[in-house]
Design an enzyme around this catalytic site. Structure first.
Site: not given
Ligand code: PLP
Length: 445
Positions: A304, A307, A344, A375-376, A404
């Site tokens: 998965e 990023r 971030r 405003c921070e 992100y």
């Molecule tokens: N899968 C799960 C369950 C996650 O919590 C995350 C990110 O928080 C990701 C995949 C994706 O992670 P990345 O964007 O670091 O590849």
């Protein structure tokens, strides 16, 4: 072959992403388009995503899966990194799957016409409404996080007369040496079932006796922005150990293993991430040999990445307003966005490279703090950032912001969320419109 002058070498060094360049006007380009023109045409702040980079990153993952794991795997893009209809359409057209973590991410996928059987639905606190929706739209897997959720799902499935496929989110207890806020594999985590305590095995026992759900896989995700391959290999081995234990003790074969995302990318020039191909090579080798050793069938592998697909594809463009030099302290360059569109730095202290887009052929001679307009006091995009001499009216590009940023953006100070533009081979198109002032009050009564 072109010989690079020292100046050109210096310039190339500031471009963390390979899709960035400089044109004859000395302007930064992305996907072959002048970023100063993009800022003019679509306004600032502006998120720009390069479609070719997204596609090529997806392909690098699924082609490596094909090469090293004999195609017995699927890439599920983690849509939390960056989700909109166009992104879902691109992922679908590459034949990859999706990881969704809320009804909103599911809804986006449905509306994009995404093949929902290729979607894994996550979340440590899914509501009944979300579980019902996931079943109705036919997601491929629901990744169950805890026993109350399993029991609620069992009930909902019984009422609906369906038998959804589930995976279990497991905490494999791996320390991935990353930022504390994004470390999710250790025992002290809100996500999943703990392995060490026996909680995971007990939960599996309960799941295999459920009549209305079918346990088909185990899942782990050990963190984010990880540069080492070893923790991934270790996590895979730990998970296979659990699969073997389940087979030996319960006679139940787990067919799927989801190893999550978390692959590190180059935010700064000094970052040196491992190529994804290498990760898949090493993990595939480990899975194959471990399966042989444990005498279990090689599971279908899911990954998965979020990023690593989206971040390198994106930049954010801002217009410089004030320049404030505080002698012997620092120089603030204030831009027309900030923590609302780029959260971030304030959240994790995450750093980026930046370039003055209209002076991209000049050396970065200063170190500045890029400040937002919220405003921070902490509203900064970064500190100590090498930059060309920036003045009011200049356009600044912050690099590798494709993940992100838009997905974590807010309306703090009632700022309108920026537009997202996709570029592809010299063409640009709007994918998400800039919010209007009426959008800001649309839910106010
Ligand atoms: N899968 C799960 C369950 C996650 O919590 C995350 C990110 O928080 C990701 C995949 C994706 O992670 P990345 O964007 O670091 O590849």
């Amino acid at each position: 072959m072109t010989l690079l002058t020292n100046k050109m070498k210096g310039m190339l060094k500031m471009f963390v992403s390979e899709n960035l360049g400089v044109n004859e006007n000395g302007h930064l380009t992305i996907g072959g388009i002048d970023t100063v023109d993009l800022a003019q045409e679509y306004g600032t702040p502006l998120y720009v995503m390069d479609e070719q980079v997204i596609r090529s990153n997806l392909r690098r993952f699924h082609e490596s899966m094909q090469k090293y794991y004999d195609g017995k795997g699927e890439v599920h893009y983690a849509s939390k990194a960056f989700s909109c209809l166009e992104m879902c359409r691109i992922v679908a057209s590459e034949g990859d799957g999706l990881d969704a973590v809320s009804i909103g991410e599911l809804y986006t996928a449905v509306k994009a016409g995404f093949p929902m059987e290729k979607v894994g639905f996550h979340g440590n606190n899914k509501t009944d409404e979300e579980l019902e929706y996931a079943i109705e739209v036919g997601v491929g897997h629901i990744i169950v996080d805890n026993l109350p959720e399993l029991r609620r799902l069992e009930k909902i499935a019984a009422e609906k007369g369906v038998k959804p496929h589930i995976m279990f989110r497991i905490k494999p207890g791996i320390d991935a040496h990353t930022h504390d806020f994004v470390k999710t594999g250790q025992i002290d985590s809100k996500f999943g079932f703990a392995l060490e305590t026996g909680e995971a095995f007990e939960a599996v026992k309960e799941a295999v006796s459920c009549e209305n759900v079918k346990l088909v896989g185990l899942h782990c995700h050990i963190g984010s922005q990880i540069f080492d391959i070893d923790p991934f290999v270790e996590a895979a081995k730990v998970m296979l150990g659990l699969i073997a234990k389940i087979k030996d003790n319960l006679g139940y074969e787990i067919a799927g293993l989801n190893l999550g995302g978390g692959f590190g990318i180059k935010y700064l020039n000094e970052h040196d991430p491992v190529p994804f191909e290498k990760y898949l090579e090493k993990v595939s080798e480990a899975v194959k040999s471990e399966c042989a050793r444990l005498n279990i069938t090689q599971p279908m592998i899911y990954i998965e990445p979020g990023r690593s697909i989206a971040a390198p594809a994106g930049i954010t463009l801002y217009k410089v307003g004030a320049r404030k030099e505080i002698p012997n302290i620092r120089t603030y360059i204030s831009v027309d966005g900030g923590m609302a569109d780029s959260p971030r730095y304030i959240l994790y202290g995450s750093e980026y490279e930046a370039i003055v887009a209209n002076k991209a052929n000049e050396e970065r001679t200063e170190k500045v703090t890029i400040a937002g307009k919220c405003c921070e006091s902490g509203d900064l995009i970064g500190e100590n950032m090498p930059l060309q001499h920036a003045e009011s009216g200049d356009i600044i590009a912050v690099c590798a912001t494709g993940a992100y940023n838009y997905s974590m953006s807010s309306n703090y100070n009632r700022l309108q969320k920026p537009a997202v533009v996709f570029v592809n081979n010299g063409q640009s198109r709007i994918a998400v419109k800039r919010e209007t002032l009426d959008d800001i009050i649309r839910n106010d009564i």
